[in-house]
Design a protein around this motif. Structure first.
Motif, mmCIF file in Angstrom:
data_model
loop_
_atom_site.group_PDB
_atom_site.id
_atom_site.type_symbol
_atom_site.label_atom_id
_atom_site.label_comp_id
_atom_site.label_asym_id
_atom_site.label_seq_id
_atom_site.Cartn_x
_atom_site.Cartn_y
_atom_site.Cartn_z
ATOM 1 N N ASP A 88 9.077 -12.160 31.913
ATOM 2 C CA ASP A 88 8.057 -11.245 31.440
ATOM 3 C C ASP A 88 8.508 -10.679 30.089
ATOM 4 N N LYS A 89 7.829 -11.115 29.062
ATOM 5 C CA LYS A 89 8.008 -10.582 27.696
ATOM 6 C C LYS A 89 9.465 -10.476 27.265
ATOM 7 N N ILE A 90 10.183 -11.579 27.379
ATOM 8 C CA ILE A 90 11.586 -11.592 26.955
ATOM 9 C C ILE A 90 11.690 -11.489 25.433
ATOM 10 N N THR A 91 12.571 -10.601 24.981
ATOM 11 C CA THR A 91 12.871 -10.564 23.553
ATOM 12 C C THR A 91 14.376 -10.698 23.340
ATOM 13 N N LYS A 92 14.735 -11.272 22.220
ATOM 14 C CA LYS A 92 16.158 -11.406 21.879
ATOM 15 C C LYS A 92 16.319 -11.405 20.363
ATOM 16 N N ASN A 120 10.348 -13.269 20.897
ATOM 17 C CA ASN A 120 9.486 -12.105 20.659
ATOM 18 C C ASN A 120 8.465 -11.876 21.763
ATOM 19 N N GLY A 121 8.863 -12.138 22.997
ATOM 20 C CA GLY A 121 7.911 -11.937 24.101
ATOM 21 C C GLY A 121 7.597 -13.259 24.776
ATOM 22 N N ARG A 137 3.631 -28.621 29.004
ATOM 23 C CA ARG A 137 4.402 -28.667 27.752
ATOM 24 C C ARG A 137 4.217 -27.366 26.993
ATOM 25 N N PHE A 138 5.325 -26.874 26.464
ATOM 26 C CA PHE A 138 5.274 -25.657 25.648
ATOM 27 C C PHE A 138 5.915 -25.933 24.310
ATOM 28 N N ARG A 139 5.530 -25.113 23.342
ATOM 29 C CA ARG A 139 6.188 -25.136 22.041
ATOM 30 C C ARG A 139 6.647 -23.735 21.727
ATOM 31 N N LEU A 140 7.898 -23.622 21.329
ATOM 32 C CA LEU A 140 8.431 -22.307 20.972
ATOM 33 C C LEU A 140 8.204 -22.095 19.480
ATOM 34 N N VAL A 141 7.289 -21.197 19.167
ATOM 35 C CA VAL A 141 6.940 -20.922 17.769
ATOM 36 C C VAL A 141 6.937 -19.417 17.565
ATOM 37 N N ASP A 142 7.620 -18.968 16.516
ATOM 38 C CA ASP A 142 7.697 -17.525 16.212
ATOM 39 C C ASP A 142 8.113 -16.706 17.430
ATOM 40 N N GLY A 143 9.029 -17.261 18.206
ATOM 41 C CA GLY A 143 9.581 -16.496 19.329
ATOM 42 C C GLY A 143 8.692 -16.408 20.549
ATOM 43 N N ARG A 144 7.602 -17.194 20.550
ATOM 44 C CA ARG A 144 6.730 -17.186 21.732
ATOM 45 C C ARG A 144 6.429 -18.605 22.169
ATOM 46 N N LEU A 145 6.114 -18.749 23.446
ATOM 47 C CA LEU A 145 5.758 -20.067 23.955
ATOM 48 C C LEU A 145 4.253 -20.255 23.849
ATOM 49 N N SER A 146 3.865 -21.345 23.196
ATOM 50 C CA SER A 146 2.439 -21.655 23.201
ATOM 51 C C SER A 146 2.216 -22.879 24.066
#
Ligand code: ADP
Ligand code: MG
Length: 230
Positions: A9-13, A26-27, A216-225
């Motif tokens: 849930d909304k992980i940030t690092k 970023n979430g 399938r996900f893509r990690l872009v700008d700190g988020r999964l799309s």
């Protein structure tokens, strides 16, 4: 849903080096169910390995949560102590790192059952030989890591991960540097495991791997799309 295994849930690092800050995650929201394959793609440096290490409990996020359902009961990874996390990693959540670090003066077989040195409960030898057979390394049981080819080392790392009968496997680019033949063999082993109810999250650049994923996900700008859904 009762096959829920892992949920973030909304992980940030953010990594900090002196005054420099790098917001890597970023979430990130991710929901993982049993018996499914998830692929995470993304540019180099986008935070894929960081995300996997947080899912494995190897590092903590700055904010957000990682929940794991152990036998149907929710465990909050971010609030566990290091020794409790280590126990989870020996059994429930297996992490296959990008590099194949092995203990160089232990044989292949002893590297796989390394976890037995840390636990009371000893794995059974039948399970051990079954895993070595499945990964085609039974004949290498008494060899040392330095004697193995890249493909054999990869299979050894995967054997070690499977030895603890994990419910979730996190694999960081597991087919890198493998020829077509080795890759196919490893993907076949993964398919078997997933069919037996294990959830697998693979970070990959490899389209043939990503295409096999249920999601399938893509990690872009700190988020999964979301990518394609099968
Ligand atoms: P990927 O696996 O997608 O290539 P990583 O998760 O390894 O990305 O790294 C994401 C970004 O965070 C990169 O810019 C990397 O240099 C940086 N980074 C990773 N680990 C650390 C660390 N321990 N300290 C500082 N920066 C880090
Ligand atoms: Mg990486």
């Amino acid at each position: 849903m009762n096959d829920l295994l892992l949920q973030t849930d909304k992980i940030t690092k953010t990594y900090r080096n002196g005054k420099k800050e790098k917001h890597v995650l970023n979430g990130v929201d991710l929901t993982v169910h049993a018996g499914r394959l998830y692929a995470i793609e993304g540019e180099s440096g986008s935070g894929k390995s960081t995300l996997l290490s947080i899912l494995a409990g190897l590092q903590k996020p700055d904010s957000g949560s990682v929940s794991y359902w152990k036998n149907g009961e929710m465990v909050e990874l971010t609030s566990l102590h290091e020794n409790e996390l280590a126990v989870l990693r020996r059994g429930d959540i297996a992490y296959i790192p990008q590099t194949c670090d092995m203990v160089s003066d232990l044989t292949v077989m002893d590297n796989i059952r390394l976890v037995d040195y840390f636990t009371e409960k000893k794995g059974d030898t039948e399970h051990l030989s079954d895993i070595m057979n499945r990964l085609g390394i039974a004949q290498l049981a008494d060899a040392y890591p330095a004697d193995l080819s890249g493909g054999e080392l990869r299979r050894l790392v995967i054997a070690r991960a499977l030895y603890g009968n994990p419910k979730v496997i996190l694999a960081d680019e597991p087919t890198n540097d493998l020829d077509v033949h080795n890759k196919k063999e490893i993907l076949d082993v993964f398919s078997d495991i997933i069919q037996n109810g294990v959830a697998m999250i693979i970070v990959t650049h490899d389209q043939t791997v990503a295409e096999k994923a249920d999601q399938r996900f893509r990690l872009v700008d700190g988020r999964l799309s979301f990518g394609d859904r099968r």
